[in-house]
Write an enzyme that holds these catalytic residues in place. Structure first.
Site, PDB file in Angstrom:
ATOM      1  N   ALA A 136      -8.578 -14.694  27.912  1.00 16.54           N
ATOM      2  CA  ALA A 136     -10.006 -14.356  27.866  1.00 16.54           C
ATOM      3  C   ALA A 136     -10.313 -13.235  28.851  1.00 16.54           C
ATOM      4  CB  ALA A 136     -10.841 -15.598  28.178  1.00 16.54           C
ATOM      5  N   TYR A 137      -9.830 -13.384  30.076  1.00 13.13           N
ATOM      6  CA  TYR A 137     -10.044 -12.372  31.111  1.00 13.13           C
ATOM      7  C   TYR A 137      -9.381 -11.043  30.728  1.00 13.13           C
ATOM      8  CZ  TYR A 137      -9.704 -10.224  35.787  1.00 13.13           C
ATOM      9  OH  TYR A 137      -9.782  -9.374  36.863  1.00 13.13           O
ATOM     10  N   SER A 138      -8.113 -11.107  30.329  1.00 12.86           N
ATOM     11  CA  SER A 138      -7.395  -9.882  29.967  1.00 12.86           C
ATOM     12  C   SER A 138      -8.046  -9.176  28.782  1.00 12.86           C
ATOM     13  CB  SER A 138      -5.934 -10.194  29.644  1.00 12.86           C
ATOM     14  OG  SER A 138      -5.235 -10.627  30.786  1.00 12.86           O
ATOM     15  N   THR A 160     -11.192  -9.133  28.017  1.00 19.66           N
ATOM     16  CA  THR A 160     -12.388  -8.407  28.473  1.00 19.66           C
ATOM     17  C   THR A 160     -12.008  -7.147  29.235  1.00 19.66           C
ATOM     18  OG1 THR A 160     -12.569  -9.677  30.560  1.00 19.66           O
ATOM     19  CG2 THR A 160     -13.754 -10.528  28.632  1.00 19.66           C
ATOM     20  N   LYS A 161     -10.945  -7.225  30.017  1.00 20.58           N
ATOM     21  CA  LYS A 161     -10.565  -6.057  30.788  1.00 20.58           C
ATOM     22  C   LYS A 161      -9.979  -4.956  29.898  1.00 20.58           C
ATOM     23  CE  LYS A 161     -12.085  -7.592  34.641  1.00 20.58           C
ATOM     24  NZ  LYS A 161     -13.305  -6.984  35.235  1.00 20.58           N
TER      25      LYS A 161
END
Length: 284
Positions: free
Chosen positions: A152-154, A156-157
């Site tokens: 999820a974090y990756s 978005t980045k």
């Protein structure tokens, strides 16, 4: 006087950047989400002006724009630093969709909402006095190298990397530059918060339970042994002031092994290396 607005300034990179820039003569509008965080910043440096602004709340963004506009008195805003972000571990096969969406609400949609709101102050309103400003988007090494269990974090980045490049090209007619900074491990509370949320992980009895435990250990150790956030603050100032700034900065500890080599290896090789590092069983 140089002026800058920083989101997510209550801790970590955002707070370090606010203090660093204020100590170097900048007037800093530091966005936090609580009165307690605002009061803490008030005690640090007189050139820091805290603003209550959650990047997911349009009415708070609008209020912040009004406050900054009053302070600028017709001048342009020198810089906007989109730093606010969240990270929560979990395998994408099982992670609740609402949790996945929340990452995009903050890390992507929040950054774009703030950018759109402040672009007139950065120079899209050509009646303002002064040079056009710059936008600095804090991405991550994960914006180029996606790790397991931080999908999820990756994601978005990766999205913010694309947003940064597209926006920079679109804003060429206004002279507003848009720059990405993708740090590696940094001593920041974001991973302590991730640890707190994952102490009673719902994934312990899944096929990824042991791997997530190993991954958590590696990531949390990396965060605690990483660059001090002040190092990233110095890079932010360089991006905001350099006559010829890079389009992307990559301040990564142990750069050769954590950035240069993995970026050049075939992805299947990186898959196997990550599987070994995080104790992921490989079938077949």
């Amino acid at each position: 006087m140089n002026t800058v607005l920083i989101t997510g300034a209550s801790s970590g990179i955002g707070r370090a950047a606010a203090q660093w820039l204020a100590s170097h003569g900048w007037l800093v509008f530091a966005c936090v989400r609580s009165d307690e965080d605002a009061a803490a910043l008030n005690e640090v440096e007189p050139k820091i002006k805290p603003l209550i602004m959650d990047v997911t709340k349009p009415e708070q963004i609008e209020h912040a724009v009004h406050r900054v506009e009053q302070e600028l008195n017709g001048d342009t805003l020198t810089g906007l630093v989109n730093n606010a972000g969240i990270a929560q571990m979990g395998p994408l096969a099982l992670q609740p969709l609402d949790e996945f969406k929340a990452h995009f609400e903050v890390n992507v949609f929040g950054a774009l909402s703030v950018t759109q709101a402040f672009l007139p102050l950065l120079g899209m309103d050509e009646t303002r006095k002064g040079r056009p400003g710059r936008v600095v988007n804090i991405t991550s090494v994960g914006g180029k190298l996606a790790a397991p269990f931080l999908g999820a974090y990756s994601s978005t980045k990766h999205a913010v990397e694309g947003l940064t490049d597209s926006l920079r090209r679109e804003l060429l007619p206004f002279g507003i530059d848009v720059i990405a900074i993708g740090p590696g491990s940094v001593k920041t509370p974001i991973w302590d918060k991730a640890e707190e949320k994952n102490e009673s992980t719902p994934y312990a009895n899944t096929p990824w339970g042991k791997s997530i435990e190993k991954f958590s250990e590696v990531m949390l150790k990396g965060g605690r042994d990483g660059f001090p956030p002040e190092d990233i603050a110095a890079v932010i100032e360089e991006a905001l002031t350099s006559k010829k700034p890079r389009a992307r900065y990559a301040p990564v500890p142990d750069r050769l092994t954590n950035w240069t080599i993995p970026r050049r290896l075939p992805k299947r090789w990186v898959d196997r290396a990550m599987a070994k590092r995080y104790a992921i069983d490989v079938k077949g």
